[in-house]
Design an enzyme around this catalytic site. Structure first.
Site, mmCIF file in Angstrom:
data_model
loop_
_atom_site.group_PDB
_atom_site.id
_atom_site.type_symbol
_atom_site.label_atom_id
_atom_site.label_comp_id
_atom_site.label_asym_id
_atom_site.label_seq_id
_atom_site.Cartn_x
_atom_site.Cartn_y
_atom_site.Cartn_z
ATOM 1 N N GLY A 109 -6.299 -3.890 8.666
ATOM 2 C CA GLY A 109 -5.233 -3.003 8.178
ATOM 3 C C GLY A 109 -4.008 -2.924 9.068
ATOM 4 O O GLY A 109 -3.248 -1.958 8.971
ATOM 5 N N ASN A 111 -1.353 -4.888 8.892
ATOM 6 C CA ASN A 111 -0.187 -5.002 7.997
ATOM 7 C C ASN A 111 0.011 -3.710 7.203
ATOM 8 O O ASN A 111 1.143 -3.274 6.999
ATOM 9 C CB ASN A 111 -0.353 -6.192 7.048
ATOM 10 N N MET A 152 -9.282 -9.931 0.668
ATOM 11 C CA MET A 152 -10.025 -11.197 0.675
ATOM 12 C C MET A 152 -10.807 -11.434 -0.608
ATOM 13 O O MET A 152 -11.924 -11.924 -0.573
ATOM 14 C CB MET A 152 -10.979 -11.218 1.883
ATOM 15 N N ILE A 168 -10.267 -12.841 -4.766
ATOM 16 C CA ILE A 168 -9.301 -13.506 -5.643
ATOM 17 C C ILE A 168 -9.171 -12.722 -6.942
ATOM 18 O O ILE A 168 -10.169 -12.296 -7.528
ATOM 19 C CB ILE A 168 -9.753 -14.969 -5.877
ATOM 20 N N LEU A 169 -7.933 -12.497 -7.363
ATOM 21 C CA LEU A 169 -7.695 -11.798 -8.624
ATOM 22 C C LEU A 169 -7.548 -12.851 -9.720
ATOM 23 O O LEU A 169 -6.849 -13.853 -9.543
ATOM 24 C CB LEU A 169 -6.428 -10.944 -8.506
ATOM 25 N N ASN A 224 1.543 -11.356 -1.687
ATOM 26 C CA ASN A 224 0.503 -11.576 -0.677
ATOM 27 C C ASN A 224 1.154 -12.084 0.606
ATOM 28 O O ASN A 224 2.184 -12.754 0.554
ATOM 29 C CB ASN A 224 -0.472 -12.643 -1.200
ATOM 30 N N HIS A 257 0.362 -14.548 3.830
ATOM 31 C CA HIS A 257 -0.564 -15.601 4.247
ATOM 32 C C HIS A 257 -0.127 -16.135 5.618
ATOM 33 O O HIS A 257 1.052 -16.401 5.826
ATOM 34 C CB HIS A 257 -0.557 -16.732 3.213
HETATM 35 C C1 GRF Z 1 -3.403 -11.366 8.166
HETATM 36 O O1 GRF Z 1 -3.572 -12.452 9.031
HETATM 37 C C2 GRF Z 1 -2.781 -11.824 6.877
HETATM 38 O O2 GRF Z 1 -1.858 -12.847 7.037
HETATM 39 C C3 GRF Z 1 -3.990 -12.333 6.121
HETATM 40 O O3 GRF Z 1 -5.021 -11.435 6.444
HETATM 41 C C4 GRF Z 1 -4.754 -10.839 7.713
HETATM 42 C C5 GRF Z 1 -4.753 -9.349 7.513
HETATM 43 O O4 GRF Z 1 -4.711 -8.660 8.737
HETATM 44 N N1 GRF Z 1 -3.732 -12.415 4.711
HETATM 45 P P1 GRF Z 1 -4.607 -7.073 8.750
HETATM 46 O O5 GRF Z 1 -5.831 -6.551 8.014
HETATM 47 O O6 GRF Z 1 -3.340 -6.680 8.045
HETATM 48 O O7 GRF Z 1 -4.603 -6.676 10.185
#
Ligand code: GRF
Length: 201
Positions: free
Chosen positions: A12, A14, A90, A92-93, A107, A109
């Site tokens: 979490g 992000n 994690m 897939i929709l 998303n 990535h």
């Molecule tokens: C990040 O590396 C993002 O790019 C990928 O999953 C990870 C999520 O990290 N899709 P966090 O849960 O936001 O710390």
């Protein structure tokens, strides 16, 4: 004001950057809930710290993927969600879900797409011998990590880098890039021409 939902599965970080930026007025949107597909996702604690309601929808507790997605669509409709942000989600929709929702899903990535889609992108970038790594925010379409690119950022790879150091340096960039993409979308400052997302300044 637009309503955003953030979907997570793990740490979490992000999510936290989005909530911080929203609270500082960087973009204007309401976040009625955070959704996790895992009961033990650390990001659920982040949401609680920011007083955002959480929902846990574990696909295993539904009879089928269809039922899981139907319940999700009902929740999104109940809260009039205009944008879904996948921040480390994690699962897939399905194409049907994306079509039925009918509004943007984005998303983040950890690679310079279209290079290294899928899992363990940072590890594969390093092992490939690339000299740069990056992160990408893109629209979600039925093909995984293949939707139109909204924003990207890039970092050099140094000789002494490891998967962990690249991951950490990329995360710093991700924490800026994802809120920036959200701002662009909630302010309707983009057009899609073919595959190209043109952002108005
Ligand atoms: C990040 O590396 C993002 O790019 C990928 O999953 C990870 C999520 O990290 N899709 P966090 O849960 O936001 O710390």
């Amino acid at each position: 004001m637009k309503n955003i939902s953030i979907f997570i599965s793990g740490r979490g970080s992000n999510l936290e950057s989005i909530l911080k930026k929203r609270n500082s007025g960087f973009f204007d949107a309401s976040i009625p809930f955070v959704l996790s597909n895992k009961e033990d996702a650390m990001g659920l604690q982040v949401a609680k710290r920011y007083n955002i309601p959480t929902h846990v929808f574990n696909i295993k507790s539904f009879p089928s993927r269809n039922d899981f997605e139907k319940a999700l669509l009902d929740l999104l409709e109940k809260h009039s969600i205009d944008l879904i942000v996948l921040a480390g989600f994690m699962s897939i929709l399905s194409k049907d879900f994306i079509t039925s929702f009918g509004k943007p899903i984005i998303n983040i990535h950890p690679s310079l797409l279209p290079a290294f889609p899928g899992l363990n992108a940072q590890k594969r970038t390093l092992e490939y011998g690339a000299k740069f790594a990056g992160c990408t925010v893109h629209f979600v379409t039925a093909n995984v990590d293949a939707g139109p690119i909204i924003l990207q950022d890039v970092i050099p790879i140094f000789d002494d880098d490891t998967e962990e150091t690249i991951t950490m340096r990329l995360l710093e960039r991700e924490h800026l890039l994802l809120p920036e993409a959200i701002k662009i979308i909630v302010e309707d400052r983009f057009q899609i021409i073919g595959r190209r997302v043109i952002v108005e300044k």
